[in-house]
Design a protein around this motif. Structure first.
Motif, PDB file in Angstrom:
ATOM      1  N   ALA A 189      56.460 -33.729  65.085  1.00 20.86           N
ATOM      2  CA  ALA A 189      57.059 -32.940  66.170  1.00 20.86           C
ATOM      3  C   ALA A 189      57.023 -31.453  65.854  1.00 20.86           C
ATOM      4  O   ALA A 189      56.752 -30.623  66.730  1.00 20.86           O
ATOM      5  CB  ALA A 189      58.494 -33.395  66.422  1.00 20.86           C
ATOM      6  N   GLY A 190      57.279 -31.106  64.597  1.00 18.26           N
ATOM      7  CA  GLY A 190      57.248 -29.701  64.203  1.00 18.26           C
ATOM      8  C   GLY A 190      55.842 -29.125  64.184  1.00 18.26           C
ATOM      9  O   GLY A 190      55.638 -27.949  64.491  1.00 18.26           O
ATOM     10  N   ILE A 191      54.869 -29.951  63.826  1.00 18.36           N
ATOM     11  CA  ILE A 191      53.471 -29.504  63.869  1.00 18.36           C
ATOM     12  C   ILE A 191      53.017 -29.311  65.313  1.00 18.36           C
ATOM     13  O   ILE A 191      52.362 -28.314  65.649  1.00 18.36           O
ATOM     14  CB  ILE A 191      52.554 -30.504  63.137  1.00 18.36           C
ATOM     15  N   TYR A 192      53.381 -30.240  66.193  1.00 20.48           N
ATOM     16  CA  TYR A 192      53.051 -30.080  67.612  1.00 20.48           C
ATOM     17  C   TYR A 192      53.671 -28.801  68.167  1.00 20.48           C
ATOM     18  O   TYR A 192      53.053 -28.095  68.978  1.00 20.48           O
ATOM     19  CB  TYR A 192      53.557 -31.276  68.422  1.00 20.48           C
ATOM     20  N   GLU A 193      54.884 -28.499  67.735  1.00 17.63           N
ATOM     21  CA  GLU A 193      55.547 -27.266  68.140  1.00 17.63           C
ATOM     22  C   GLU A 193      54.675 -26.054  67.811  1.00 17.63           C
ATOM     23  O   GLU A 193      54.450 -25.175  68.655  1.00 17.63           O
ATOM     24  CB  GLU A 193      56.893 -27.155  67.424  1.00 17.63           C
ATOM     25  N   GLY A 194      54.171 -26.014  66.580  1.00 18.67           N
ATOM     26  CA  GLY A 194      53.318 -24.908  66.169  1.00 18.67           C
ATOM     27  C   GLY A 194      51.995 -24.870  66.909  1.00 18.67           C
ATOM     28  O   GLY A 194      51.537 -23.795  67.327  1.00 18.67           O
ATOM     29  N   ARG A 195      51.383 -26.029  67.060  1.00 18.70           N
ATOM     30  CA  ARG A 195      50.102 -26.079  67.775  1.00 18.70           C
ATOM     31  C   ARG A 195      50.281 -25.653  69.230  1.00 18.70           C
ATOM     32  O   ARG A 195      49.456 -24.908  69.774  1.00 18.70           O
ATOM     33  CB  ARG A 195      49.507 -27.493  67.712  1.00 18.70           C
ATOM     34  N   ASN A 196      51.346 -26.132  69.867  1.00 22.80           N
ATOM     35  CA  ASN A 196      51.587 -25.764  71.259  1.00 22.80           C
ATOM     36  C   ASN A 196      51.913 -24.281  71.424  1.00 22.80           C
ATOM     37  O   ASN A 196      51.741 -23.720  72.509  1.00 22.80           O
ATOM     38  CB  ASN A 196      52.728 -26.612  71.828  1.00 22.80           C
ATOM     39  N   ALA A 197      52.372 -23.657  70.338  1.00 23.55           N
ATOM     40  CA  ALA A 197      52.629 -22.214  70.370  1.00 23.55           C
ATOM     41  C   ALA A 197      51.386 -21.402  70.027  1.00 23.55           C
ATOM     42  O   ALA A 197      51.429 -20.171  70.035  1.00 23.55           O
ATOM     43  CB  ALA A 197      53.759 -21.872  69.392  1.00 23.55           C
ATOM     44  N   GLY A 198      50.278 -22.069  69.699  1.00 24.31           N
ATOM     45  CA  GLY A 198      49.031 -21.369  69.399  1.00 24.31           C
ATOM     46  C   GLY A 198      48.946 -20.845  67.981  1.00 24.31           C
ATOM     47  O   GLY A 198      48.191 -19.909  67.703  1.00 24.31           O
ATOM     48  N   MET A 199      49.684 -21.462  67.060  1.00 22.48           N
ATOM     49  CA  MET A 199      49.751 -20.979  65.686  1.00 22.48           C
ATOM     50  C   MET A 199      48.934 -21.836  64.736  1.00 22.48           C
ATOM     51  O   MET A 199      48.571 -22.969  65.041  1.00 22.48           O
ATOM     52  CB  MET A 199      51.218 -21.007  65.204  1.00 22.48           C
ATOM     53  N   TRP A 200      48.661 -21.289  63.552  1.00 24.11           N
ATOM     54  CA  TRP A 200      48.179 -22.095  62.449  1.00 24.11           C
ATOM     55  C   TRP A 200      49.311 -23.035  62.031  1.00 24.11           C
ATOM     56  O   TRP A 200      50.493 -22.688  62.162  1.00 24.11           O
ATOM     57  CB  TRP A 200      47.782 -21.215  61.262  1.00 24.11           C
ATOM     58  N   THR A 201      48.966 -24.217  61.552  1.00 27.72           N
ATOM     59  CA  THR A 201      49.997 -25.183  61.191  1.00 27.72           C
ATOM     60  C   THR A 201      49.714 -25.811  59.831  1.00 27.72           C
ATOM     61  O   THR A 201      48.564 -26.079  59.483  1.00 27.72           O
ATOM     62  CB  THR A 201      50.108 -26.303  62.234  1.00 27.72           C
TER      63      THR A 201
END
Length: 269
Positions: A189-201
């Motif tokens: 869930a936290g990785i999806y959060e970062g990906r959905n924000a357009g960030m490196w994860t």
């Protein structure tokens, strides 16, 4: 034009910076379900880990085995009012468990020093509500962890797996581009959060939810047991979409170097 470089690291708390094995949320969820007459396993409890805590309860009740057990005990399907009731019971128990599991993950304080030396701002998000983490933040500060920004799950509508909390970090820390941010977390869930924000994860595997072992339990394993356990933990997160997977935050430095290399080449998350 000067090449882009990382400007912010946005870190999760339980399982990433504190609470090796992410034990605090596990114990609290299992207790409130037990009090409601439903026994849930550690494996069932960990499936939604990282989401906002009321949503976590909702997703647990959507598991067929838990829903069936609920109906046997209560004589009807669970309702939204049941979720509300479980959540109200969760808060005081969760605060107690967080207080018991606020020890920083070894090396987290040194990571903060290295990030400061790189002029990288330090943000954070969590599946906990603000009231749940107030004591933890005090204890974390006493142990050398004082981020520039903390956004709790109830402070950003649509957080995890949505991008709201991560993006609120970007705004509050005045980071010029999401491309210059890296999100570090121990849950899908936290990785999806970062990906959905357009960030490196970056997914941390062995200090968090995928492993689930306390620091003492991990250290008690033989080398062969550690290798076998690591393989299983990595498999749980290999399809979460993270750009990088590492054992824990002590392995983050080479990742930061590589992200800056990729940014300099014009690559984006």
């Amino acid at each position: 034009m000067e090449p882009l470089q990382l400007k912010a690291a946005i870190l999760d708390w339980a399982g990433t910076l504190v609470d090796f094995g992410s034990r605090a949320p596990l114990q609290a969820f299992m207790q409130i379900f037990a009090e409601a007459g439903v026994t849930v396993s550690e494996e069932q409890t960990r499936i939604p880990m990282g989401t906002e805590k009321k949503e976590h309860i909702r997703q647990m009740l959507q598991q067929n085995s838990i829903q069936t057990a609920w109906q046997v005990v209560h004589g009807r399907p669970s309702q939204e009012s049941d979720i509300d009731g479980l959540y109200r019971r969760l808060a005081p128990i969760q605060i107690q468990e967080i207080d018991r599991h606020s020890q920083i993950i070894p090396g987290a304080d040194k990571l903060f020093v290295r990030l400061r030396e790189r002029n990288i701002r330090i943000g954070s998000t969590t599946g906990y509500s603000r009231i749940m983490i107030e004591g933890m933040l005090v204890k974390a500060q006493q142990q050398g962890l004082e981020p520039d920004c903390v956004i709790a799950a109830d402070e950003a509508v649509g957080a995890r797996p949505g991008p709201a909390a991560a993006l609120k970090n970007v705004i509050e820390m005045e980071i010029p581009s999401v491309n210059q941010c890296v999100k570090i977390d121990d849950t899908a869930a936290g990785i999806y959060e970062g990906r959905n924000a357009g960030m490196w994860t970056v997914a941390v595997v062995l200090s968090g939810n995928a492993s689930g072992l306390s620091l003492g339990s991990w250290q008690a394993l033989s080398e062969e047991e550690k290798r076998n356990h690591s393989i299983g933990a990595y498999q749980k997160l290999e399809n979460c979409g993270a750009h990088y997977l590492i054992d824990d935050i002590n392995k983050l430095e080479p990742v930061l170097v590589d992200i800056n290399r990729r940014l300099a080449l014009g690559q984006r998350p």
